[in-house]
Scaffold this motif. Structure first.
Motif, PDB file in Angstrom:
ATOM      1  N   GLU A   5       0.835  -1.207   0.000  1.00  0.00           N
ATOM      2  CA  GLU A   5       0.000   0.000   0.000  1.00  0.00           C
ATOM      3  C   GLU A   5       0.870   1.258   0.000  1.00  0.00           C
ATOM      4  N   LEU A   6       1.877   1.274   0.865  1.00  0.00           N
ATOM      5  CA  LEU A   6       2.773   2.425   0.930  1.00  0.00           C
ATOM      6  C   LEU A   6       3.599   2.536  -0.343  1.00  0.00           C
ATOM      7  N   ASP A   7       4.056   1.413  -0.842  1.00  0.00           N
ATOM      8  CA  ASP A   7       4.838   1.384  -2.085  1.00  0.00           C
ATOM      9  C   ASP A   7       4.027   1.981  -3.235  1.00  0.00           C
ATOM     10  N   GLN A   8       2.804   1.557  -3.380  1.00  0.00           N
ATOM     11  CA  GLN A   8       1.962   2.041  -4.475  1.00  0.00           C
ATOM     12  C   GLN A   8       1.645   3.517  -4.333  1.00  0.00           C
ATOM     13  N   PHE A   9       1.472   3.985  -3.097  1.00  0.00           N
ATOM     14  CA  PHE A   9       1.186   5.404  -2.906  1.00  0.00           C
ATOM     15  C   PHE A   9       2.388   6.258  -3.316  1.00  0.00           C
ATOM     16  N   LEU A  10       3.579   5.853  -2.903  1.00  0.00           N
ATOM     17  CA  LEU A  10       4.782   6.622  -3.235  1.00  0.00           C
ATOM     18  C   LEU A  10       5.036   6.664  -4.736  1.00  0.00           C
ATOM     19  N   LEU A  11       4.597   5.629  -5.443  1.00  0.00           N
ATOM     20  CA  LEU A  11       4.779   5.565  -6.894  1.00  0.00           C
ATOM     21  C   LEU A  11       3.625   6.204  -7.665  1.00  0.00           C
ATOM     22  N   SER A  12       2.564   6.572  -6.959  1.00  0.00           N
ATOM     23  CA  SER A  12       1.369   7.092  -7.623  1.00  0.00           C
ATOM     24  C   SER A  12       1.579   8.530  -8.099  1.00  0.00           C
ATOM     25  N   ASP A  13       0.667   8.981  -8.976  1.00  0.00           N
ATOM     26  CA  ASP A  13       0.783  10.339  -9.501  1.00  0.00           C
ATOM     27  C   ASP A  13       0.350  11.394  -8.493  1.00  0.00           C
ATOM     28  N   ARG A  14      -0.028  10.973  -7.296  1.00  0.00           N
ATOM     29  CA  ARG A  14      -0.363  11.942  -6.251  1.00  0.00           C
ATOM     30  C   ARG A  14       0.866  12.367  -5.456  1.00  0.00           C
ATOM     31  N   CYS A  15       1.991  11.709  -5.723  1.00  0.00           N
ATOM     32  CA  CYS A  15       3.279  12.137  -5.169  1.00  0.00           C
ATOM     33  C   CYS A  15       4.115  12.747  -6.290  1.00  0.00           C
ATOM     34  N   SER A  16       5.038  13.604  -5.947  1.00  0.00           N
ATOM     35  CA  SER A  16       5.893  14.234  -6.953  1.00  0.00           C
ATOM     36  C   SER A  16       6.806  13.192  -7.586  1.00  0.00           C
ATOM     37  N   ASP A  17       7.369  13.537  -8.740  1.00  0.00           N
ATOM     38  CA  ASP A  17       8.231  12.598  -9.454  1.00  0.00           C
ATOM     39  C   ASP A  17       9.480  12.232  -8.664  1.00  0.00           C
ATOM     40  N   ASP A  18       9.921  13.119  -7.778  1.00  0.00           N
ATOM     41  CA  ASP A  18      11.127  12.816  -7.005  1.00  0.00           C
ATOM     42  C   ASP A  18      10.827  12.358  -5.582  1.00  0.00           C
ATOM     43  N   ALA A  19       9.592  11.926  -5.335  1.00  0.00           N
ATOM     44  CA  ALA A  19       9.286  11.322  -4.041  1.00  0.00           C
ATOM     45  C   ALA A  19      10.085  10.023  -3.906  1.00  0.00           C
ATOM     46  N   MET A  20      10.402   9.649  -2.682  1.00  0.00           N
ATOM     47  CA  MET A  20      11.209   8.454  -2.461  1.00  0.00           C
ATOM     48  C   MET A  20      10.432   7.183  -2.788  1.00  0.00           C
ATOM     49  N   THR A  21      11.142   6.208  -3.301  1.00  0.00           N
ATOM     50  CA  THR A  21      10.591   4.863  -3.453  1.00  0.00           C
ATOM     51  C   THR A  21      10.869   4.106  -2.153  1.00  0.00           C
ATOM     52  N   MET A  22      10.337   2.918  -2.031  1.00  0.00           N
ATOM     53  CA  MET A  22      10.472   2.187  -0.772  1.00  0.00           C
ATOM     54  C   MET A  22      11.932   1.868  -0.425  1.00  0.00           C
ATOM     55  N   ASP A  23      12.741   1.496  -1.414  1.00  0.00           N
ATOM     56  CA  ASP A  23      14.139   1.177  -1.114  1.00  0.00           C
ATOM     57  C   ASP A  23      14.917   2.433  -0.736  1.00  0.00           C
ATOM     58  N   THR A  24      14.642   3.552  -1.423  1.00  0.00           N
ATOM     59  CA  THR A  24      15.295   4.812  -1.068  1.00  0.00           C
ATOM     60  C   THR A  24      14.854   5.259   0.321  1.00  0.00           C
ATOM     61  N   LEU A  25      13.560   5.134   0.609  1.00  0.00           N
ATOM     62  CA  LEU A  25      13.025   5.499   1.914  1.00  0.00           C
ATOM     63  C   LEU A  25      13.675   4.669   3.016  1.00  0.00           C
ATOM     64  N   HIS A  26      13.878   3.388   2.772  1.00  0.00           N
ATOM     65  CA  HIS A  26      14.473   2.519   3.777  1.00  0.00           C
ATOM     66  C   HIS A  26      15.914   2.942   4.083  1.00  0.00           C
ATOM     67  N   GLY A  27      16.662   3.284   3.048  1.00  0.00           N
ATOM     68  CA  GLY A  27      18.022   3.770   3.266  1.00  0.00           C
ATOM     69  C   GLY A  27      18.029   5.081   4.034  1.00  0.00           C
TER      70      GLY A  27
END
Length: 230
Positions: free
Chosen positions: A14-36
């Motif tokens: 759910e969180l992964d899909q939200f971060l990748l959705s068009d409701r977040c900016s293009d440079d929002a973090m992905t799950m692996d970037t967020l984890h780091g």
């Protein structure tokens, strides 16, 4: 849901899909970037409050905000991120040797290799919240432990170092080194880690030096309680 509850697979997706959705900016973090990113904040030199680090999740400039459907959705997503962070914190506190960075996998010449680049980008972003504070470990006897993160996460590296990251097999080896090094990096910072700084709000209006002293003496503040404070 309590903040100490790990994300389920469904919540992770759910969180992964939200971060990748068009409701977040293009440079929002992905799950692996967020984890780091969260890992650097969790084990680094200073505790950092969510109010400071959370905006960077939505974009590099910290000014982007998702297009929330409503306040309930915002609360839900932020809750998932906070629980994701707590998973990192608890693992390092209870069993640091069992910590597993969220690396991607890819096929190369018939072999499954690890790609840690996006995770390292996130870790580097976390370091950039307190760039000067990390100098101590770079200059220490364990500074070499940080080198794989530098090679895969820094914006720029030396030209002669490119061969270490452009070869997928060598990059895979760097990822393995990062996973092995993280418990030691955490252990080095633990006794040196500084508590976060909270802003204290003044509950009463500030008294000017030329205002009447609030003690009721009839004198100017600067010649009464203000003089005593000085």
């Amino acid at each position: 849901m309590h903040l100490d509850q790990p994300l389920s697979e469904k919540e992770f997706d759910e969180l992964d899909q939200f971060l990748l959705s068009d409701r977040c900016s293009d440079d929002a973090m992905t799950m692996d970037t967020l984890h780091g990113y969260l890992t650097a904040i969790a084990i680094g030199p200073e505790s950092i409050m969510p109010a400071e680090w959370l905006p960077r999740v939505w974009g590099e400039d910290g000014a982007s905000t998702p297009k929330w459907k409503n306040g309930r959705e915002e609360e839900r997503i932020v809750n998932l991120i906070m629980r994701f962070m707590n998973e990192v914190l608890v693992t390092f506190e209870v069993a640091p040797k069992e910590f597993e960075p969220l690396f991607c996998e890819h096929e190369h010449l018939g072999k499954t290799l690890i790609d840690a680049e996006a995770w390292c980008w996130g870790f580097w972003e976390g370091m950039e919240l307190r760039p000067g504070s990390w100098n101590e470990i770079w200059d220490s006897e364990v500074g070499e432990l940080m080198r794989p993160i530098y090679l895969l996460g820094a914006d720029e590296i030396e030209e002669e170092e490119l061969a270490e990251v452009e070869d997928p097999a060598k990059a895979h080896q760097l990822a393995l080194e990062i996973e092995a090094n993280l418990p030691a990096i955490h252990r080095w910072w633990a006794p040196r880690r500084k508590p976060g700084v909270e802003t204290v709000r003044r509950e009463e209006p500030k008294v000017g030096r030329n205002d009447d002293c609030p003690c009721g003496s009839g004198k100017k503040y600067k010649k009464c309680c203000g003089a005593e404070s000085a």
